[in-house]
Motif scaffolding. Structure first.
Motif, mmCIF file in Angstrom:
data_model
loop_
_atom_site.group_PDB
_atom_site.id
_atom_site.type_symbol
_atom_site.label_atom_id
_atom_site.label_comp_id
_atom_site.label_asym_id
_atom_site.label_seq_id
_atom_site.Cartn_x
_atom_site.Cartn_y
_atom_site.Cartn_z
ATOM 1 N N ASP A 76 0.829 -1.213 0.000
ATOM 2 C CA ASP A 76 0.000 0.000 0.000
ATOM 3 C C ASP A 76 0.864 1.263 0.000
ATOM 4 O OD1 ASP A 76 -2.258 1.733 0.323
ATOM 5 O OD2 ASP A 76 -1.707 1.898 2.432
ATOM 6 N N GLU A 77 1.951 1.206 0.752
ATOM 7 C CA GLU A 77 2.869 2.359 0.763
ATOM 8 C C GLU A 77 3.290 2.729 -0.650
ATOM 9 O OE1 GLU A 77 5.513 1.144 4.445
ATOM 10 O OE2 GLU A 77 6.646 2.284 2.978
ATOM 11 N N GLU A 78 3.525 1.709 -1.461
ATOM 12 C CA GLU A 78 4.037 1.942 -2.806
ATOM 13 C C GLU A 78 2.920 2.276 -3.800
ATOM 14 O OE1 GLU A 78 7.378 1.887 -3.449
ATOM 15 O OE2 GLU A 78 6.775 2.673 -5.421
ATOM 16 N N PHE A 79 1.783 1.552 -3.689
ATOM 17 C CA PHE A 79 0.768 1.645 -4.744
ATOM 18 C C PHE A 79 -0.513 2.359 -4.312
ATOM 19 C CE2 PHE A 79 3.395 -2.014 -5.876
ATOM 20 C CZ PHE A 79 3.692 -1.719 -7.197
ATOM 21 N N ASN A 80 -0.534 2.831 -3.069
ATOM 22 C CA ASN A 80 -1.714 3.541 -2.580
ATOM 23 C C ASN A 80 -2.989 2.721 -2.849
ATOM 24 O OD1 ASN A 80 -2.761 5.611 -1.230
ATOM 25 N ND2 ASN A 80 -2.540 7.132 -2.855
ATOM 26 N N LEU A 81 -2.950 1.458 -2.471
ATOM 27 C CA LEU A 81 -4.003 0.512 -2.841
ATOM 28 C C LEU A 81 -5.381 0.886 -2.329
ATOM 29 C CD1 LEU A 81 -2.263 -2.913 -2.119
ATOM 30 C CD2 LEU A 81 -2.655 -1.828 -4.331
ATOM 31 N N PHE A 82 -5.425 1.554 -1.152
ATOM 32 C CA PHE A 82 -6.726 1.756 -0.508
ATOM 33 C C PHE A 82 -7.381 3.079 -0.865
ATOM 34 C CE2 PHE A 82 -4.287 -0.823 2.760
ATOM 35 C CZ PHE A 82 -4.726 -2.024 2.231
ATOM 36 N N GLU A 83 -6.744 3.812 -1.784
ATOM 37 C CA GLU A 83 -7.312 5.103 -2.167
ATOM 38 C C GLU A 83 -8.685 4.892 -2.820
ATOM 39 O OE1 GLU A 83 -5.334 7.139 -5.345
ATOM 40 O OE2 GLU A 83 -5.654 9.075 -4.363
ATOM 41 N N ASN A 84 -9.690 5.603 -2.338
ATOM 42 C CA ASN A 84 -11.070 5.544 -2.857
ATOM 43 C C ASN A 84 -11.659 4.139 -2.853
ATOM 44 O OD1 ASN A 84 -10.864 8.252 -3.419
ATOM 45 N ND2 ASN A 84 -10.043 7.875 -5.478
ATOM 46 N N VAL A 85 -11.245 3.321 -1.910
ATOM 47 C CA VAL A 85 -11.722 1.933 -1.885
ATOM 48 C C VAL A 85 -12.674 1.755 -0.709
ATOM 49 C CG1 VAL A 85 -10.882 -0.352 -1.221
ATOM 50 C CG2 VAL A 85 -9.804 0.853 -3.104
ATOM 51 N N THR A 86 -13.850 1.169 -0.969
ATOM 52 C CA THR A 86 -14.759 0.869 0.152
ATOM 53 C C THR A 86 -15.195 -0.603 0.142
ATOM 54 O OG1 THR A 86 -16.590 1.663 -1.173
ATOM 55 C CG2 THR A 86 -15.716 3.195 0.472
ATOM 56 N N PHE A 140 4.360 -10.366 -5.429
ATOM 57 C CA PHE A 140 2.933 -10.030 -5.567
ATOM 58 C C PHE A 140 2.723 -9.338 -6.906
ATOM 59 C CE2 PHE A 140 3.775 -10.655 -1.206
ATOM 60 C CZ PHE A 140 2.653 -11.318 -0.731
ATOM 61 N N ILE A 141 1.645 -9.743 -7.585
ATOM 62 C CA ILE A 141 1.308 -8.981 -8.788
ATOM 63 C C ILE A 141 0.316 -7.908 -8.352
ATOM 64 C CG2 ILE A 141 1.745 -10.532 -10.731
ATOM 65 C CD1 ILE A 141 -1.450 -11.015 -10.146
ATOM 66 N N VAL A 142 0.549 -6.721 -8.832
ATOM 67 C CA VAL A 142 -0.342 -5.606 -8.506
ATOM 68 C C VAL A 142 -0.919 -5.126 -9.832
ATOM 69 C CG1 VAL A 142 -0.472 -3.301 -7.500
ATOM 70 C CG2 VAL A 142 1.097 -4.990 -6.529
ATOM 71 N N CYS A 143 -2.213 -5.319 -10.006
ATOM 72 C CA CYS A 143 -2.856 -5.008 -11.289
ATOM 73 C C CYS A 143 -3.789 -3.818 -11.056
ATOM 74 C CB CYS A 143 -3.675 -6.195 -11.786
ATOM 75 S SG CYS A 143 -2.724 -7.710 -11.859
ATOM 76 N N ILE A 144 -3.582 -2.774 -11.824
ATOM 77 C CA ILE A 144 -4.306 -1.528 -11.607
ATOM 78 C C ILE A 144 -5.185 -1.218 -12.814
ATOM 79 C CG2 ILE A 144 -3.976 0.966 -11.102
ATOM 80 C CD1 ILE A 144 -2.394 -0.406 -9.033
ATOM 81 N N ASN A 145 -6.347 -0.698 -12.534
ATOM 82 C CA ASN A 145 -7.309 -0.250 -13.545
ATOM 83 C C ASN A 145 -7.838 -1.406 -14.388
ATOM 84 O OD1 ASN A 145 -8.980 1.328 -15.006
ATOM 85 N ND2 ASN A 145 -7.392 2.450 -16.110
ATOM 86 N N PHE A 146 -8.806 -2.092 -13.821
ATOM 87 C CA PHE A 146 -9.459 -3.217 -14.501
ATOM 88 C C PHE A 146 -10.206 -2.693 -15.727
ATOM 89 C CE2 PHE A 146 -13.385 -6.085 -14.356
ATOM 90 C CZ PHE A 146 -12.786 -7.078 -15.105
ATOM 91 N N GLN A 147 -9.814 -3.219 -16.889
ATOM 92 C CA GLN A 147 -10.461 -2.803 -18.148
ATOM 93 C C GLN A 147 -10.779 -4.065 -18.929
ATOM 94 O OE1 GLN A 147 -7.314 -0.490 -19.976
ATOM 95 N NE2 GLN A 147 -8.129 1.403 -19.181
#
Ligand code: SAM
Length: 389
Positions: A33-43, A252-259
């Motif tokens: 999370d420190e690196e990828f800001n994973l929890f931003e705008n997440v509920t 860990f794979i970190v996949c951003i922006n599901f399209q």
């Protein structure tokens, strides 16, 4: 290995107990999370393979209680220990900086989020956590998806599962690991099957724009997997948190922006990872990006300035093994503890018990049997095992 010796050899094991985490894995998620800001705008989050629940604890504390664990704030609990370390190694300036950073962020006030929904799933039972819905289920089983959608939305009708897309989730995380056998290739294979199960599940519930984070073991064909994930996500990274041992193949794979590709609907009757569907989708994506199936080689111009271009038609070539190298990101800042190093403990160090002993570990039955038999087994000369006197 005794508790105290493990405290020394594994700084994150010790810190986890001191900070109240059920497992040292909590630090992996915090560093990601420190690196990828994973929890931003997440509920809305789904935590797969969640037992004993340290990742769910992180989710509960960040999203429900609103605690700040962003860049360096989580380390405030480390400050006390670091101060003790400084007494032992006064020259360790990065630890000194960390203590100051921490003092600067200690004033931050918690900001709980609204309408948070977190569902955590594991084969093993998960002891209750504030605000978390826990399910005991197998993520490789198709019946788990409707269970999950029902947990996220009690009005969800499972009979409409395949007609109506339901995409309520912002983030799917999976720390799934099989019981390792020590047979390297087999372990990597089983891990990849868990990863595909997590991906299939994520594809059924993720919102466009959502994120997917999952543990992988970096084996021989992992670059093919990265390419396959790029079919669904704008960005794919492979990340190694500092709390994950450098000596381990884990990442860990970190996949951003599901399209999701146009017209794609996740279908558990035809899961990805089985058959050729994923390979075909990847080839299709590749073809769109490079619409020609012809490979051209150009020779230098002749004396009249005319180029001779030879074109090789590849239309009937079998599908190439398409690979892609994902950017590698080491995360957790450099002053964080090194998970492969042993640290000298302060003289007054007291070793704590684990926060949450396993509720139903796979070895439970073996322990019960051993107790019934009055101790450990030893081999007799005839090859049969008897209880030790
Ligand atoms: N993230 C967890 C935490 O922070 O406490 C630790 C997860 S632990 C490394 C891996 C978990 O994967 C185990 O609890 C195991 O039961 C779970 N697991 C393995 N295969 C599974 C499956 N098919 N379905 C659900 N859970 C599974």
């Amino acid at each position: 290995m005794g508790k105290s010796s493990k405290d020394k050899r594994d700084a994150y094991y010790r810190l986890a107990k001191e900070q109240g985490w059920r497992a040292r894995s909590a630090f992996k998620l915090l560093q990601l999370d420190e690196e990828f800001n994973l929890f931003e705008n997440v509920t809305r989050v789904v935590d797969l393979c969640a037992a004993p629940g340290s990742w769910s604890q992180v989710l509960s504390r960040v999203l429900i209680k609103g605690e700040k664990f962003g860049r360096c704030a989580w380390q405030d609990r480390e400050a006390k220990f670091r101060q003790q370390m400084l007494n032992v190694f006064p020259e360790k300036q990065d630890a000194q900086d960390k203590v100051q950073d921490v003092q600067a962020t200690q004033e931050s006030t918690p900001a709980p989020r609204e309408q948070v929904k977190i569902v955590s799933i594991d084969l093993q039972p998960i002891s209750p956590l504030p605000g978390i819905i826990t399910l005991r289920a197998d993520i490789t089983h198709p019946a788990t998806v409707p269970l999950l959608l029902k947990a996220l939305d009690p009005d969800f009708d499972p009979s409409t599962m395949n007609q109506q897309a339901s995409h309520p989730v912002d983030l799917v995380i999976s720390d799934g690991a099989p019981d390792v056998t020590g047979l390297h290739d087999l372990d990597i294979y089983v891990q990849s099957q868990l990863l595909f199960a997590a991906l299939n599940l994520a594809l059924c519930v993720l919102k466009p724009g959502g994120k997917f984070v999952a543990k992988i073991f970096r084996g021989r064909n992992v670059d093919l997997l990265y390419a396959q994930l790029k079919v669904f996500f704008e960005k794919v990274y492979v990340a190694k948190p500092r709390s994950s041992r450098a000596s381990s193949v884990e990442a860990f794979i970190v996949c951003i922006n599901f399209q999701p590709p146009e017209g794609f609907t996740a279908n558990l009757e035809e899961p990805l990872g089985v058959g050729n569907k994923l390979a075909e989708m990847l080839a299709e994506k590749q073809a769109k990006e490079e619409p020609t199936t012809k490979s051209a080689t150009q020779t230098p111009a002749d004396k009249d300035g005319i180029y001779d271009v030879e074109v090789e038609d590849l239309t009937n070539e079998p599908l190439k093994d398409i690979r892609w190298v994902a950017p590698f990101v080491a995360c957790g800042d450099l002053s964080a503890f090194d998970s492969d190093a042993s640290y000298k403990l302060p003289d007054d160090h007291v070793s704590l018990d684990p926060v949450q002993p396993p509720t139903a570990p796979p070895y439970k039955r073996a322990i019960e049997l051993r107790r019934q038999n009055g101790g450990a087994y030893k081999k007799t000369g005839t090859g049969t095992a008897t209880a030790k006197a």
